[in-house]
Design a protein around this motif. Sequence first.
Motif, PDB file in Angstrom:
ATOM      1  N   UNK A  37       0.301  -2.061 -10.364  1.00 20.07           N
ATOM      2  CA  UNK A  37       1.262  -1.084 -10.001  1.00 20.07           C
ATOM      3  C   UNK A  37       0.799   0.288 -10.238  1.00 20.07           C
ATOM      4  N   UNK A  38      -0.181   0.360 -11.107  1.00 20.93           N
ATOM      5  CA  UNK A  38      -0.714   1.883 -11.383  1.00 20.93           C
ATOM      6  C   UNK A  38      -1.809   2.105 -10.245  1.00 20.93           C
ATOM      7  N   UNK A  39      -2.471   0.781 -10.009  1.00 21.39           N
ATOM      8  CA  UNK A  39      -3.609   1.380  -8.976  1.00 21.39           C
ATOM      9  C   UNK A  39      -2.752   1.265  -7.548  1.00 21.39           C
ATOM     10  N   UNK A  40      -1.672   0.548  -7.153  1.00 18.36           N
ATOM     11  CA  UNK A  40      -1.184   0.799  -6.190  1.00 18.36           C
ATOM     12  C   UNK A  40      -0.601   2.081  -5.698  1.00 18.36           C
ATOM     13  N   UNK A  41      -0.177   2.651  -6.899  1.00 16.13           N
ATOM     14  CA  UNK A  41       0.392   3.953  -6.597  1.00 16.13           C
ATOM     15  C   UNK A  41      -0.620   5.065  -6.846  1.00 16.13           C
ATOM     16  N   UNK A  42      -1.638   4.773  -6.910  1.00 17.57           N
ATOM     17  CA  UNK A  42      -2.923   5.878  -7.172  1.00 17.57           C
ATOM     18  C   UNK A  42      -3.107   6.409  -5.563  1.00 17.57           C
ATOM     19  N   UNK A  89      13.373  -2.534  -3.467  1.00 17.14           N
ATOM     20  CA  UNK A  89      14.750  -2.376  -4.263  1.00 17.14           C
ATOM     21  C   UNK A  89      15.830  -2.533  -3.471  1.00 17.14           C
ATOM     22  N   UNK A  90      15.867  -1.775  -2.355  1.00 13.49           N
ATOM     23  CA  UNK A  90      16.814  -1.885  -1.324  1.00 13.49           C
ATOM     24  C   UNK A  90      16.274  -2.353   0.165  1.00 13.49           C
ATOM     25  N   UNK A  91      16.349  -3.533   0.323  1.00 15.99           N
ATOM     26  CA  UNK A  91      15.785  -4.261   1.707  1.00 15.99           C
ATOM     27  C   UNK A  91      15.960  -3.261   2.718  1.00 15.99           C
ATOM     28  N   UNK A  92      17.243  -2.989   3.051  1.00 18.81           N
ATOM     29  CA  UNK A  92      17.449  -2.328   4.208  1.00 18.81           C
ATOM     30  C   UNK A  92      16.835  -0.767   4.260  1.00 18.81           C
ATOM     31  N   UNK A  93      16.890  -0.045   3.118  1.00 16.15           N
ATOM     32  CA  UNK A  93      15.992   1.038   3.157  1.00 16.15           C
ATOM     33  C   UNK A  93      14.478   1.116   3.363  1.00 16.15           C
ATOM     34  N   UNK A  94      14.086   0.033   2.638  1.00 17.82           N
ATOM     35  CA  UNK A  94      12.610  -0.207   2.827  1.00 17.82           C
ATOM     36  C   UNK A  94      12.269  -0.558   4.373  1.00 17.82           C
ATOM     37  N   UNK A  95      13.211  -1.464   5.012  1.00 18.69           N
ATOM     38  CA  UNK A  95      12.920  -1.659   6.284  1.00 18.69           C
ATOM     39  C   UNK A  95      12.858  -0.382   7.041  1.00 18.69           C
ATOM     40  N   UNK A  96      13.674   0.387   6.769  1.00 21.95           N
ATOM     41  CA  UNK A  96      13.849   1.446   7.572  1.00 21.95           C
ATOM     42  C   UNK A  96      12.597   2.339   7.526  1.00 21.95           C
ATOM     43  N   UNK A  97      12.277   2.689   6.189  1.00 22.40           N
ATOM     44  CA  UNK A  97      10.988   3.271   5.773  1.00 22.40           C
ATOM     45  C   UNK A  97       9.701   2.603   6.759  1.00 22.40           C
ATOM     46  N   UNK A  98       9.744   1.244   6.595  1.00 23.72           N
ATOM     47  CA  UNK A  98       8.643   0.526   7.305  1.00 23.72           C
ATOM     48  C   UNK A  98       8.572   0.882   8.728  1.00 23.72           C
ATOM     49  N   UNK A  99       9.672   0.532   9.246  1.00 22.96           N
ATOM     50  CA  UNK A  99       9.726   0.943  10.809  1.00 22.96           C
ATOM     51  C   UNK A  99       9.509   2.470  11.355  1.00 22.96           C
ATOM     52  N   UNK A 123      -4.945   7.683  -2.541  1.00 23.52           N
ATOM     53  CA  UNK A 123      -5.855   7.329  -1.590  1.00 23.52           C
ATOM     54  C   UNK A 123      -6.072   5.798  -1.628  1.00 23.52           C
ATOM     55  N   UNK A 124      -5.395   4.993  -2.575  1.00 24.89           N
ATOM     56  CA  UNK A 124      -5.544   3.508  -2.629  1.00 24.89           C
ATOM     57  C   UNK A 124      -4.869   2.884  -1.643  1.00 24.89           C
ATOM     58  N   UNK A 125      -3.923   3.036  -1.062  1.00 27.12           N
ATOM     59  CA  UNK A 125      -3.026   2.604   0.111  1.00 27.12           C
ATOM     60  C   UNK A 125      -2.430   3.734   0.948  1.00 27.12           C
ATOM     61  N   UNK A 126      -2.406   3.325   2.254  1.00 27.23           N
ATOM     62  CA  UNK A 126      -1.723   4.303   3.219  1.00 27.23           C
ATOM     63  C   UNK A 126      -0.294   4.793   2.874  1.00 27.23           C
ATOM     64  N   UNK A 127       0.172   3.673   2.319  1.00 25.00           N
ATOM     65  CA  UNK A 127       1.751   3.665   2.110  1.00 25.00           C
ATOM     66  C   UNK A 127       2.062   2.670   0.940  1.00 25.00           C
ATOM     67  N   UNK A 128       3.118   2.968   0.161  1.00 22.25           N
ATOM     68  CA  UNK A 128       3.543   1.956  -0.658  1.00 22.25           C
ATOM     69  C   UNK A 128       5.011   1.985  -0.641  1.00 22.25           C
ATOM     70  N   UNK A 129       5.644   0.637  -0.256  1.00 19.92           N
ATOM     71  CA  UNK A 129       6.911   0.185   0.034  1.00 19.92           C
ATOM     72  C   UNK A 129       7.435  -0.495  -1.264  1.00 19.92           C
ATOM     73  N   UNK A 130       8.639   0.010  -1.726  1.00 19.98           N
ATOM     74  CA  UNK A 130       9.337  -0.950  -3.141  1.00 19.98           C
ATOM     75  C   UNK A 130      10.483  -1.463  -2.255  1.00 19.98           C
TER      76      UNK A 130
END
Length: 435
Positions: A1-6, A17-27, A8-15
């Motif tokens: 988790x710490x590496x994923x949140x670092x 916890x709320x699937x509808x909200x996460x889907x909207x962010x991903x779209x 420059x490691x990833x272009x975007x990190x999605x969590x």
Amino acid sequence: MDYGAGEGNFDCVLVNNDLNKTLDEMVAKFKEWYPDMLNIPPPVVDPLSFPQTDEGLQALLTEIDKDCPLESYVQTELTYHASNIHVPAAKTLDIPLPPVEFDGSKVEWSVTLVDEYHERLDIGFGLAVIVDGAETIVREMGRILAPTQSKKDSGEDDATASTTGSAADVSAKGKFTVANSAPVGLLMKFDNKHAWLKSKSVSYSFTIISPVDENMIQRSLRAKSVVPKLEEGKEAAEAAKENERARSDALAKMKKEMEEKASELSKQLDDEKKNVQEIQKSSDEAEKEAMEKANEIKDTLALVKVEADSIEDCTSSIIALEEECARLRKQWEELKIKRQAHESERLKLEQQAELRQKERLQLQEEIAAKKEETAKLAAKLNESEKVKESMESNLADLETEMNARKADEEKYENELKFIKKLEAALALRFVEQKS
């Protein structure tokens, strides 16, 4: 988790916890990264460059419609519902439907056998189209069953449920496209001959969707192309309106505070004016009393002069009497006593005059002190008046600024109304191709 949140490691990190909200962010991220996937052409015009009037709206819609006006090119969707159609026992029933007028029209249908008491009923059903008086089979006559799940408990009738339900909600459903044969008629056939005693009830729903030509598709794409720009203008107008509203609220709060301070200052000025009037009244009374004292001193000095004249007369009489001392000794003694009495009275009157003089000087000092205090209060009063005038000027400026903010807010409100009106007009031009 710490590496994923670092960083420059990833272009975007999605969590999730709320699937509808996460889907909207991903779209939203995909739309940002791959705008070409949206298949929306660049805007044909800038919708915000047109005047925000009915004439401007008409000019924008003309640019979007071009040779495909809304009045002549409209995608229609006709739906026919019927519930609890009675099919007698040991009989058949044919139900004709209104004809399909245009080639390329799509027909979606569903049929439901009503089974209120869960008796696992069945009935024969077939569907045909009539072209130039001849029947063409769309669905062969076959046995259909009542749905395994009834929507009676949820308050929906069978025809309503069939338009959106799954295969378990209806007895049969399907769709087809009319090609190169319009107009055609539709004919439903029900066969209950195998049930000698049990009549049946059926419900159906037919939706006829008119075809969409290339002009309508291009018009829809042009309309969709201006939506992002329109959304930007809407967001900007709402932000500007909110900013103007916040500024108006701040100015109103400032105005209220200044009005309260001005009210307090006016009250303080009234109190100070009242104090000045009381001091002036006290000074006038002191001056009046000093004048009375001066008059008393003047009267006393006049009496002293009278007594001095009397003494002088007595002295002259004594001198005269001394020449006749022998003869007027007795008279001389009386006059001497009288002189002493007059001198005592004169001394007493002089003491009274001196006392009156001291009282007069004291009153004059008090008058001078009160006049000085009056002058100070008058100066303070003038300064307070200037502060009040400055605050009134500031209040006038604030009122002007608030009016300007209100005018700006009304301008942005009109802009939002125009954009919403434009959105409603654009929505009428959207079409969706259904497979």
